[in-house]
Design an enzyme around this catalytic site. Sequence first.
Site, PDB file in Angstrom:
ATOM      1  N   LYS A   9      -2.806  -0.808   1.688  1.00 55.50           N
ATOM      2  CA  LYS A   9      -3.353   0.143   0.720  1.00 55.50           C
ATOM      3  C   LYS A   9      -2.277   0.501  -0.293  1.00 55.50           C
ATOM      4  CE  LYS A   9      -5.094   4.834   0.064  1.00 55.50           C
ATOM      5  NZ  LYS A   9      -5.243   6.187   0.630  1.00 55.50           N
ATOM      6  N   VAL A  10      -2.579   0.297  -1.566  1.00 54.50           N
ATOM      7  CA  VAL A  10      -1.682   0.688  -2.645  1.00 54.50           C
ATOM      8  C   VAL A  10      -2.490   1.368  -3.744  1.00 54.50           C
ATOM      9  CG1 VAL A  10       0.098  -1.063  -2.251  1.00 54.50           C
ATOM     10  CG2 VAL A  10      -1.880  -1.624  -3.664  1.00 54.50           C
TER      11      VAL A  10
END
Length: 307
Positions: free
Chosen positions: A204-205
């Site tokens: 997740k970014v």
Amino acid sequence: MKLTRRVKEILSWYESDNPGTKANLARILMEGQLRGTGRLVILPVDQGFEHGPARSFAPNPPAYDPRYHFELAIEAGLSAYAAPLGMIEAGASTYAGAIPTILKVNSSNSLSTTKDQAVTATVADALRLGCSAIGFTIYPGSEYQFEMMEELRELAAEAKAAGLAVVVWSYPRGPMLDKVGETALDICAYAAHMAALTGAHIIKVKPPTEAIYLDAAKKTYEKNPVDASTLALRVKHVVDACFGGRRLVVFSGGEAGTAEAMVEMAKGIHQGGGNGSIIGRNTFQRPKAEALKLLSDIIAVYKTPVA
């Protein structure tokens, strides 16, 4: 549950993992309205830790109740629900088996002055609660980044040995990064790559901007230009940084925005080859009917064939 060809392909990327871990990844990939497509929409509700209860839930008071979030994720047909220990414990029995859950095992809070997180749950908790995965945040750039990565190494090894998947929130923060740097294209790609290197199954970014932040990186990007003119092209660059697209990469919803902006963001992620969205405040802070409509519109984007 018959796996689609796409899900089988994705599982083949994780060559070292045992059948239990692959089964839990498959649970997430085969859940909800996007099952079998390789695309994901996940509801994360760790904001109570990060920002406090009023800042998180006062805009939509029913969201103070942890069961609200289980129901929102289930009714919307999402891929998974991620939350800290207490939130999942509060609905674990009632909603057992109804949706894959991701136990967030470390957290920070807005009373802290350091860029660090405390370990707040264990792999044993995740197994006890029937979770499919653990979630862990690292802050590349923080003074405590190496300790966080070492904690992740230990927890990830334990989780994988127990047959759980590992989701890594990789958020660049620290003394050398300002707000521009935290979401710059080179920094986001670097953070995503670090998460892949630590053994994450799902990364997740934040959605990257056009900025190139590091001086050393600027020289490389000048010699080897990357078209960053659209979100789709920037997403593609981040996905490429994750082993040439052989890791699942999802993007956060960012700061509060309009429903139209969230749908447009999903279009860019989808077109760029990202695997989906992990959206918290932009959904649960809306009245439930509005949240369900927004999530339905985002899911519709990910169901559309990429041109």
